[in-house]
Design an enzyme around this catalytic site. Structure first.
Site, PDB file in Angstrom:
ATOM      1  N   ILE A  67       2.990  18.934   7.947  1.00  0.00           N
ATOM      2  CA  ILE A  67       3.656  18.755   6.636  1.00  0.00           C
ATOM      3  C   ILE A  67       4.705  19.845   6.389  1.00  0.00           C
ATOM      4  O   ILE A  67       5.095  20.100   5.256  1.00  0.00           O
ATOM      5  CB  ILE A  67       2.649  18.712   5.461  1.00  0.00           C
ATOM      6  CG1 ILE A  67       1.821  19.992   5.392  1.00  0.00           C
ATOM      7  CG2 ILE A  67       1.759  17.489   5.520  1.00  0.00           C
ATOM      8  CD1 ILE A  67       1.287  20.248   3.987  1.00  0.00           C
ATOM      9  N   ASP A  68       5.147  20.479   7.484  1.00  0.00           N
ATOM     10  CA  ASP A  68       6.113  21.567   7.322  1.00  0.00           C
ATOM     11  C   ASP A  68       7.378  21.144   6.576  1.00  0.00           C
ATOM     12  O   ASP A  68       7.926  21.912   5.773  1.00  0.00           O
ATOM     13  CB  ASP A  68       6.477  22.168   8.697  1.00  0.00           C
ATOM     14  CG  ASP A  68       6.974  21.119   9.683  1.00  0.00           C
ATOM     15  OD1 ASP A  68       6.391  20.013   9.715  1.00  0.00           O
ATOM     16  OD2 ASP A  68       7.941  21.388  10.412  1.00  0.00           O
ATOM     17  N   CYS A 110      -4.710  13.483  12.520  1.00  0.00           N
ATOM     18  CA  CYS A 110      -5.415  12.230  12.304  1.00  0.00           C
ATOM     19  C   CYS A 110      -5.349  11.423  13.580  1.00  0.00           C
ATOM     20  O   CYS A 110      -4.797  11.877  14.573  1.00  0.00           O
ATOM     21  CB  CYS A 110      -4.856  11.466  11.112  1.00  0.00           C
ATOM     22  SG  CYS A 110      -3.345  10.633  11.486  1.00  0.00           S
ATOM     23  N   ARG A 162       0.720  15.076  12.896  1.00  0.00           N
ATOM     24  CA  ARG A 162       1.186  14.860  11.519  1.00  0.00           C
ATOM     25  C   ARG A 162       1.281  16.125  10.658  1.00  0.00           C
ATOM     26  O   ARG A 162       0.543  16.291   9.678  1.00  0.00           O
ATOM     27  CB  ARG A 162       0.323  13.793  10.837  1.00  0.00           C
ATOM     28  CG  ARG A 162       0.359  12.490  11.601  1.00  0.00           C
ATOM     29  CD  ARG A 162      -0.378  11.395  10.911  1.00  0.00           C
ATOM     30  NE  ARG A 162       0.420  10.691   9.932  1.00  0.00           N
ATOM     31  CZ  ARG A 162      -0.008   9.627   9.250  1.00  0.00           C
ATOM     32  NH1 ARG A 162      -1.231   9.178   9.426  1.00  0.00           N
ATOM     33  NH2 ARG A 162       0.774   9.034   8.380  1.00  0.00           N
ATOM     34  N   ARG A 203      -8.666  -0.288   3.845  1.00  0.00           N
ATOM     35  CA  ARG A 203      -7.708   0.681   3.303  1.00  0.00           C
ATOM     36  C   ARG A 203      -6.331   0.040   3.105  1.00  0.00           C
ATOM     37  O   ARG A 203      -5.542   0.545   2.311  1.00  0.00           O
ATOM     38  CB  ARG A 203      -7.550   1.870   4.260  1.00  0.00           C
ATOM     39  CG  ARG A 203      -8.719   2.821   4.283  1.00  0.00           C
ATOM     40  CD  ARG A 203      -8.418   4.011   5.182  1.00  0.00           C
ATOM     41  NE  ARG A 203      -7.034   4.390   5.022  1.00  0.00           N
ATOM     42  CZ  ARG A 203      -6.172   4.585   6.020  1.00  0.00           C
ATOM     43  NH1 ARG A 203      -6.541   4.450   7.253  1.00  0.00           N
ATOM     44  NH2 ARG A 203      -4.925   4.908   5.767  1.00  0.00           N
ATOM     45  N   LYS A 235       0.841  -1.209   0.000  1.00  0.00           N
ATOM     46  CA  LYS A 235       0.000   0.000   0.000  1.00  0.00           C
ATOM     47  C   LYS A 235       0.874   1.256   0.000  1.00  0.00           C
ATOM     48  O   LYS A 235       0.664   2.175  -0.793  1.00  0.00           O
ATOM     49  CB  LYS A 235      -0.896   0.021   1.238  1.00  0.00           C
ATOM     50  CG  LYS A 235      -1.634   1.340   1.411  1.00  0.00           C
ATOM     51  CD  LYS A 235      -2.489   1.356   2.655  1.00  0.00           C
ATOM     52  CE  LYS A 235      -1.779   1.849   3.889  1.00  0.00           C
ATOM     53  NZ  LYS A 235      -1.779   3.304   4.054  1.00  0.00           N
ATOM     54  N   ASN A 236       1.845   1.296   0.901  1.00  0.00           N
ATOM     55  CA  ASN A 236       2.611   2.533   1.037  1.00  0.00           C
ATOM     56  C   ASN A 236       3.509   2.802  -0.171  1.00  0.00           C
ATOM     57  O   ASN A 236       3.883   3.945  -0.415  1.00  0.00           O
ATOM     58  CB  ASN A 236       3.438   2.515   2.330  1.00  0.00           C
ATOM     59  CG  ASN A 236       2.560   2.681   3.553  1.00  0.00           C
ATOM     60  OD1 ASN A 236       1.394   3.074   3.448  1.00  0.00           O
ATOM     61  ND2 ASN A 236       3.099   2.371   4.714  1.00  0.00           N
ATOM     62  N   ASP A 245       4.615   1.162  11.878  1.00  0.00           N
ATOM     63  CA  ASP A 245       3.464   0.447  11.316  1.00  0.00           C
ATOM     64  C   ASP A 245       3.371  -1.004  11.795  1.00  0.00           C
ATOM     65  O   ASP A 245       2.406  -1.690  11.464  1.00  0.00           O
ATOM     66  CB  ASP A 245       3.540   0.455   9.779  1.00  0.00           C
ATOM     67  CG  ASP A 245       2.988   1.735   9.199  1.00  0.00           C
ATOM     68  OD1 ASP A 245       2.377   2.525   9.938  1.00  0.00           O
ATOM     69  OD2 ASP A 245       3.159   1.946   7.980  1.00  0.00           O
TER      70      ASP A 245
HETATM   71  C1  UD1 Z   1       5.039   7.567   8.840  1.00  0.00           C
HETATM   72  C2  UD1 Z   1       6.108   6.518   9.082  1.00  0.00           C
HETATM   73  C3  UD1 Z   1       5.936   5.466   8.016  1.00  0.00           C
HETATM   74  C4  UD1 Z   1       4.506   4.915   8.066  1.00  0.00           C
HETATM   75  C5  UD1 Z   1       3.459   6.028   7.994  1.00  0.00           C
HETATM   76  C6  UD1 Z   1       2.037   5.531   8.262  1.00  0.00           C
HETATM   77  C7  UD1 Z   1       8.421   6.807   9.790  1.00  0.00           C
HETATM   78  C8  UD1 Z   1       9.678   7.615   9.696  1.00  0.00           C
HETATM   79  N1  UD1 Z   1       7.412   7.170   9.012  1.00  0.00           N
HETATM   80  O1  UD1 Z   1       5.215   8.101   7.534  1.00  0.00           O
HETATM   81  O2  UD1 Z   1       6.864   4.416   8.237  1.00  0.00           O
HETATM   82  O3  UD1 Z   1       4.283   4.025   7.026  1.00  0.00           O
HETATM   83  O4  UD1 Z   1       3.755   6.994   8.976  1.00  0.00           O
HETATM   84  O5  UD1 Z   1       1.923   5.041   9.547  1.00  0.00           O
HETATM   85  O6  UD1 Z   1       8.366   5.847  10.535  1.00  0.00           O
HETATM   86  N2  UD1 Z   1       7.043  15.245  10.572  1.00  0.00           N
HETATM   87  C9  UD1 Z   1       7.107  16.594  10.776  1.00  0.00           C
HETATM   88  N3  UD1 Z   1       6.876  17.414   9.705  1.00  0.00           N
HETATM   89  C10 UD1 Z   1       6.615  16.940   8.456  1.00  0.00           C
HETATM   90  C11 UD1 Z   1       6.550  15.558   8.265  1.00  0.00           C
HETATM   91  C12 UD1 Z   1       6.771  14.729   9.337  1.00  0.00           C
HETATM   92  O7  UD1 Z   1       7.345  17.049  11.880  1.00  0.00           O
HETATM   93  O8  UD1 Z   1       6.444  17.741   7.534  1.00  0.00           O
HETATM   94  C13 UD1 Z   1       7.273  14.327  11.701  1.00  0.00           C
HETATM   95  C14 UD1 Z   1       6.019  13.490  12.013  1.00  0.00           C
HETATM   96  O9  UD1 Z   1       5.151  14.138  12.906  1.00  0.00           O
HETATM   97  C15 UD1 Z   1       6.624  12.227  12.596  1.00  0.00           C
HETATM   98  C16 UD1 Z   1       7.946  12.094  11.829  1.00  0.00           C
HETATM   99  O10 UD1 Z   1       8.233  13.370  11.309  1.00  0.00           O
HETATM  100  O11 UD1 Z   1       6.914  12.395  13.959  1.00  0.00           O
HETATM  101  C17 UD1 Z   1       7.894  11.086  10.706  1.00  0.00           C
HETATM  102  O12 UD1 Z   1       6.778  11.372   9.887  1.00  0.00           O
HETATM  103  P1  UD1 Z   1       6.662  10.936   8.371  1.00  0.00           P
HETATM  104  O13 UD1 Z   1       7.661   9.884   8.085  1.00  0.00           O
HETATM  105  O14 UD1 Z   1       6.633  12.115   7.513  1.00  0.00           O
HETATM  106  O15 UD1 Z   1       5.215  10.368   8.364  1.00  0.00           O
HETATM  107  P2  UD1 Z   1       4.611   9.554   7.201  1.00  0.00           P
HETATM  108  O16 UD1 Z   1       5.154   9.892   5.890  1.00  0.00           O
HETATM  109  O17 UD1 Z   1       3.163   9.596   7.440  1.00  0.00           O
END
Ligand code: UD1
Length: 427
Positions: A130-131, A123, A128, A405, A22-23, A313
């Site tokens: 996206i900065d 969520c 979460r 999903r 999926k990912n 995960d």
């Molecule tokens: C994350 C998991 C991924 C998993 C997915 C769904 C990690 C590193 N990532 O990916 O393995 O498949 O969730 O469960 O294990 N963050 C920020 N700012 C940003 C983006 C991220 O501060 O713009 C922080 C997040 O809050 C989190 C960390 O960085 O603490 C990792 O997040 P990220 O890898 O981006 O999340 P996903 O891509 O959703």
């Protein structure tokens, strides 16, 4: 709403086909936006999120066709073609239902020079933000404004340029967006402290098949030399290491013996090490990985971390497995601040888990008792299935849409290895 009903206590035995990841699928699909030629993805899992992403692509002017797969087959072949883009907007209604929609930001910006994407918001598993996605794009020349809940990104002159960005923390999603934005830039883009997850390797390999120049694939430094255009490609989605790990936990808790057909050991070493720590026999076979267990699981000490560490995960599924373990297991969740939402539901089945901040202590109990349960996210829902497979009596798992999903035909795969599980359709 549908329910999954499990009568626990059956030992799982046999072969489980592992679907496309999926990912990986959700970061390969937006690659279709990067070219006017067709991108054909094979081994795409049949999942609600994949269908949802297809609809989002359609809204942007990208056609999608699904070829000749029979309903009884696992996996599908989809061809997506964005001859011209008719929109560069990913609206709130779609993004709020499917966080992965944010992954159109990089490709739209790269191809069209602009993108407007709704902010996904929080969520069930945490805040979460996206900065980091935005900072990486800014490092490549994007101008970004936030207004009315939307991100509006523009590449001055219609094209991103070269640049360098060092991620302060490892982010899978931000690395994916940044790589997809960089491939068509007018210069060289460097990403440091990039995520190294196998799904990112899959993304990079697909982009290379489309004509991108990417160096350092699978390492924490990615160097992307922008090209003027990408072409179409046919690419096979990697096997789902999280699905495979989930069924491995189900095999251990039921003292079963399963072969995870298609799973790749070198993409899930931390999971396999954790299974061995729990006392499971884990061996590579010609077609996948065999996981077998007899007796109660030994206690484990696991801390989530970016790849190659133990995946966030997989945390909920291992926790379910540890509820019947022969001692106390310790979990630490370092990626998300709120990812123990399955604990109160597991407690309803009789397990003993104490959560303190980011750590959880799971003391193995002699038995679990089936109960009606529901979870707030995908992996948490899977942890309830795993517990239900070993519990005495009947477990009803509600909010099945979470499972739909991320797990392709879960109940069929588990029935085939001996589980007493069925889906009760609401309508
Ligand atoms: C994350 C998991 C991924 C998993 C997915 C769904 C990690 C590193 N990532 O990916 O393995 O498949 O969730 O469960 O294990 N963050 C920020 N700012 C940003 C983006 C991220 O501060 O713009 C922080 C997040 O809050 C989190 C960390 O960085 O603490 C990792 O997040 P990220 O890898 O981006 O999340 P996903 O891509 O959703």
């Amino acid at each position: 709403m549908d329910q999954i009903v499990i009568r626990g206590g059956q030992r799982l035995k046999g072969r489980i086909p592992i679907s496309g990841a999926k990912n990986a699928a959700l970061t390969l699909l937006p690659c279709a936006l990067l070219t006017d030629e067709p991108l054909t993805l094979r081994n795409l899992p049949r999942l609600a999120d994949v269908d949802g992403f297809g609809h989002l692509l359609n809204q942007l002017g990208c056609s999608t066709t699904i070829e000749g797969s029979r309903p009884e087959d696992f996996g599908r072949v989809m061809t997506a073609r964005a001859t011209t883009l008719t929109s560069t907007v990913a609206p709130y209604d779609i993004v709020r239902k499917m966080r992965a929609s944010i992954l159109v930001l990089g490709p739209l910006l790269a191809r069209a020079g602009e993108a407007t994407v709704s902010l996904p918001g929080g969520c069930a598993i945490g805040n979460r933000p996206i900065d980091l996605h935005l900072k990486a794009l800014e490092a490549f020349g994007a101008e970004i404004e936030l207004a009315s809940g939307y991100v509006k990104a523009v590449a001055p002159g219609g094209r991103l340029k070269g640049g360098k960005y060092t991620f302060p923390v490892v982010s899978v999603g931000a690395t994916e967006n940044a790589v997809m934005a960089a491939v068509l830039a007018g210069g060289t883009c460097v990403l440091e402290n990039a995520a190294r997850e196998p799904e990112i390797v899959d993304l990079c390999n697909c982009l290379v098949a489309m004509g991108a120049h990417i160096d350092g694939i699978g390492t924490e430094t990615l160097t992307i030399e922008g090209v003027d255009r990408l072409h179409g490609a046919t690419y096979r989605v990697m096997a789902d290491r999280i699905e495979a790990g989930s069924y491995a936990c189900a095999a251990v808790i039921t003292e079963g013996d399963v072969e995870l057909v298609g799973a790749k050991a070198d993409e899930m070493e931390a999971t396999l090490a954790a299974l061995r720590e729990a006392g499971a026999t884990v061996e590579e076979t010609k077609s996948g990985i065999r996981v077998a267990m007899s007796g109660r699981a030994q206690p484990v000490t696991l801390s989530t971390a970016p790849y190659p560490g133990f995946a966030t995960d997989m945390q909920a599924q291992f926790m379910a497995m540890a509820t019947l373990g022969a001692g106390a297991s310790l979990f630490t969740e370092t990626i998300f601040e709120n990812r123990y939402m399955h604990v109160p539901e597991l407690a309803r089945m009789g397990c003993d888990i104490q959560v303190k901040g980011r750590t959880a202590i799971v003391r193995g109990v002699d038995h679990l008792v089936g109960a009606p349960v529901m979870a707030t996210d995908l992996r948490a829902s899977m942890s309830l299935i795993i517990a239900g497979l070993a519990a005495q009596g009947t477990t009803e798992v509600n909010r099945v849409y979470h499972l739909d999903r991320g797990y392709e035909r879960l109940e069929e795969k588990l029935q085939a290895v001996g589980a007493d599980i069925e889906r009760i359709s609401a309508g």
